[in-house]
Design a protein around this motif. Structure first.
Motif, PDB file in Angstrom:
ATOM      1  N   LEU A 186      70.655   4.842   9.866  1.00  0.00           N
ATOM      2  CA  LEU A 186      70.041   4.328   8.640  1.00  0.00           C
ATOM      3  C   LEU A 186      71.113   3.865   7.660  1.00  0.00           C
ATOM      4  O   LEU A 186      72.060   4.593   7.365  1.00  0.00           O
ATOM      5  N   PHE A 187      70.960   2.646   7.149  1.00  0.00           N
ATOM      6  CA  PHE A 187      71.813   2.157   6.064  1.00  0.00           C
ATOM      7  C   PHE A 187      71.088   2.398   4.750  1.00  0.00           C
ATOM      8  O   PHE A 187      70.108   1.721   4.450  1.00  0.00           O
ATOM      9  N   THR A 188      71.549   3.345   3.968  1.00  0.00           N
ATOM     10  CA  THR A 188      70.876   3.626   2.704  1.00  0.00           C
ATOM     11  C   THR A 188      71.141   2.554   1.655  1.00  0.00           C
ATOM     12  O   THR A 188      70.331   2.358   0.754  1.00  0.00           O
ATOM     13  N   ALA A 189      72.263   1.864   1.748  1.00  0.00           N
ATOM     14  CA  ALA A 189      72.649   0.902   0.708  1.00  0.00           C
ATOM     15  C   ALA A 189      72.562  -0.543   1.156  1.00  0.00           C
ATOM     16  O   ALA A 189      72.740  -1.441   0.338  1.00  0.00           O
ATOM     17  N   HIS A 190      72.319  -0.811   2.435  1.00  0.00           N
ATOM     18  CA  HIS A 190      72.384  -2.176   2.947  1.00  0.00           C
ATOM     19  C   HIS A 190      71.073  -2.554   3.628  1.00  0.00           C
ATOM     20  O   HIS A 190      70.830  -2.176   4.775  1.00  0.00           O
ATOM     21  N   VAL A 191      70.248  -3.299   2.920  1.00  0.00           N
ATOM     22  CA  VAL A 191      68.993  -3.779   3.477  1.00  0.00           C
ATOM     23  C   VAL A 191      69.258  -4.671   4.686  1.00  0.00           C
ATOM     24  O   VAL A 191      68.533  -4.628   5.687  1.00  0.00           O
ATOM     25  N   THR A 192      70.319  -5.472   4.616  1.00  0.00           N
ATOM     26  CA  THR A 192      70.652  -6.371   5.719  1.00  0.00           C
ATOM     27  C   THR A 192      70.842  -5.603   7.022  1.00  0.00           C
ATOM     28  O   THR A 192      70.320  -5.988   8.073  1.00  0.00           O
ATOM     29  N   GLY A 193      71.593  -4.512   6.963  1.00  0.00           N
ATOM     30  CA  GLY A 193      71.834  -3.726   8.162  1.00  0.00           C
ATOM     31  C   GLY A 193      70.557  -3.151   8.748  1.00  0.00           C
ATOM     32  O   GLY A 193      70.377  -3.119   9.971  1.00  0.00           O
ATOM     33  N   ASN A 194      69.637  -2.720   7.879  1.00  0.00           N
ATOM     34  CA  ASN A 194      68.373  -2.179   8.375  1.00  0.00           C
ATOM     35  C   ASN A 194      67.504  -3.258   9.015  1.00  0.00           C
ATOM     36  O   ASN A 194      66.791  -3.000   9.987  1.00  0.00           O
ATOM     37  N   PHE A 195      67.550  -4.485   8.479  1.00  0.00           N
ATOM     38  CA  PHE A 195      66.834  -5.587   9.122  1.00  0.00           C
ATOM     39  C   PHE A 195      67.363  -5.828  10.540  1.00  0.00           C
ATOM     40  O   PHE A 195      66.597  -6.060  11.475  1.00  0.00           O
ATOM     41  N   VAL A 196      68.688  -5.761  10.684  1.00  0.00           N
ATOM     42  CA  VAL A 196      69.289  -5.936  12.007  1.00  0.00           C
ATOM     43  C   VAL A 196      68.803  -4.844  12.962  1.00  0.00           C
ATOM     44  O   VAL A 196      68.433  -5.117  14.115  1.00  0.00           O
ATOM     45  N   LEU A 197      68.771  -3.600  12.488  1.00  0.00           N
ATOM     46  CA  LEU A 197      68.348  -2.490  13.332  1.00  0.00           C
ATOM     47  C   LEU A 197      66.860  -2.556  13.652  1.00  0.00           C
ATOM     48  O   LEU A 197      66.429  -2.157  14.744  1.00  0.00           O
ATOM     49  N   ILE A 198      66.054  -3.065  12.713  1.00  0.00           N
ATOM     50  CA  ILE A 198      64.627  -3.254  12.993  1.00  0.00           C
ATOM     51  C   ILE A 198      64.453  -4.270  14.113  1.00  0.00           C
ATOM     52  O   ILE A 198      63.657  -4.082  15.044  1.00  0.00           O
ATOM     53  N   GLY A 199      65.205  -5.357  14.042  1.00  0.00           N
ATOM     54  CA  GLY A 199      65.141  -6.356  15.110  1.00  0.00           C
ATOM     55  C   GLY A 199      65.523  -5.765  16.453  1.00  0.00           C
ATOM     56  O   GLY A 199      64.865  -6.013  17.472  1.00  0.00           O
ATOM     57  N   ALA A 200      66.588  -4.940  16.467  1.00  0.00           N
ATOM     58  CA  ALA A 200      67.024  -4.308  17.711  1.00  0.00           C
ATOM     59  C   ALA A 200      65.963  -3.351  18.234  1.00  0.00           C
ATOM     60  O   ALA A 200      65.708  -3.280  19.447  1.00  0.00           O
ATOM     61  N   ALA A 201      65.313  -2.617  17.318  1.00  0.00           N
ATOM     62  CA  ALA A 201      64.293  -1.654  17.731  1.00  0.00           C
ATOM     63  C   ALA A 201      63.050  -2.347  18.266  1.00  0.00           C
ATOM     64  O   ALA A 201      62.410  -1.860  19.212  1.00  0.00           O
TER      65      ALA A 201
END
Length: 232
Positions: free
Chosen positions: A32-47
């Motif tokens: 989980l990226f608590t400070a980076h929305v961009t990183g979470n979007f990337v991980l959502i795509g991967a998931a």
């Protein structure tokens, strides 16, 4: 709107905090990226492409948690400013409270297993909301500082300014901006490294470090804006 004169101290301290909290959340809570929305979007795509690799629900809920942190900060600052109150001090206190709750629920969630427990979910959302407050405070009340949680822009700016310095085209403004940007960037990197070692050694109690840093920033800010006592 109260703003601190301690720009270098605040930039470095808040940069350290952002790097620390983001790294600890990433290591402890399934990337989980608590400070980076961009990183979470990337991980959502991967998931979405491969659900077996990444826990997706926490990543989905992190976005509205971040948004709520930003929105609450905006409304709070508007209300406080209308009354002439210490908006920066109270925004920092709100972030401190959310980070403390992040640590408390994280400790309750330990040991973290392979699945996201309810306590771990709450901890992650509180941490993300805290960093939403952090980002909103930076934009609304600390705009004179370089960003303290978004390092891509800082690296880009430092490289551009350094190129200008090396080719002899820099003025005093360029040099000052380069120095201003360097402090949060360096502190963010130090915070990220410190968090990795601290979490592996102490678990979520390691969040006591950024809580202490933020507490010191709040104390400095409160003393700065405290009205002078009338002469006897």
């Amino acid at each position: 709107m109260d703003q601190p004169p301690h720009s270098r101290l605040f930039g470095a301290s808040l940069g350290f905090l952002a790097g620390y909290v983001d790294t600890l959340g990433f290591i402890a809570l399934f990337g989980l990226f608590t400070a980076h929305v961009t990183g979470n979007f990337v991980l959502i795509g991967a998931a979405l492409a491969d659900p077996s690799r990444v826990s997706i629900l926490l990543k989905f809920l992190a976005f509205p948690a971040f948004v709520i942190g930003v929105a609450v900060t905006r409304l709070m600052v508007l209300a406080i400013d209308r009354r002439g109150g210490p908006s920066l001090t109270l925004a920092l206190i709100l972030q401190w409270v959310l980070l403390a709750a992040f640590m408390a629920f994280g400790c309750l969630a330990e040991p973290i297993g392979k699945d996201v427990s309810d306590m771990a979910m709450i901890a992650g959302l509180l941490g993300t909301a805290a960093m939403g407050v952090h980002s909103a405070t930076s934009r609304l009340l600390l705009a004179h500082l370089a960003p303290t949680s978004m390092m891509t822009g800082n690296v880009t700016q430092i490289v551009l300014d350094t190129v200008d310095v090396l080719r002899g085209a820099a003025d005093a403004t360029t040099s000052a901006r380069c120095v201003k940007t360097l402090w949060p960037l360096a502190a963010f990197a130090v915070g990220a490294i410190a968090a990795a070692f601290a979490y592996l050694a102490y678990g979520f109690i390691a969040l006591a470090v950024p809580l202490t840093v933020l507490g010191a920033v709040i104390l400095v800010q409160q003393r700065t804006v405290r009205p002078a006592l009338p002469a006897a």
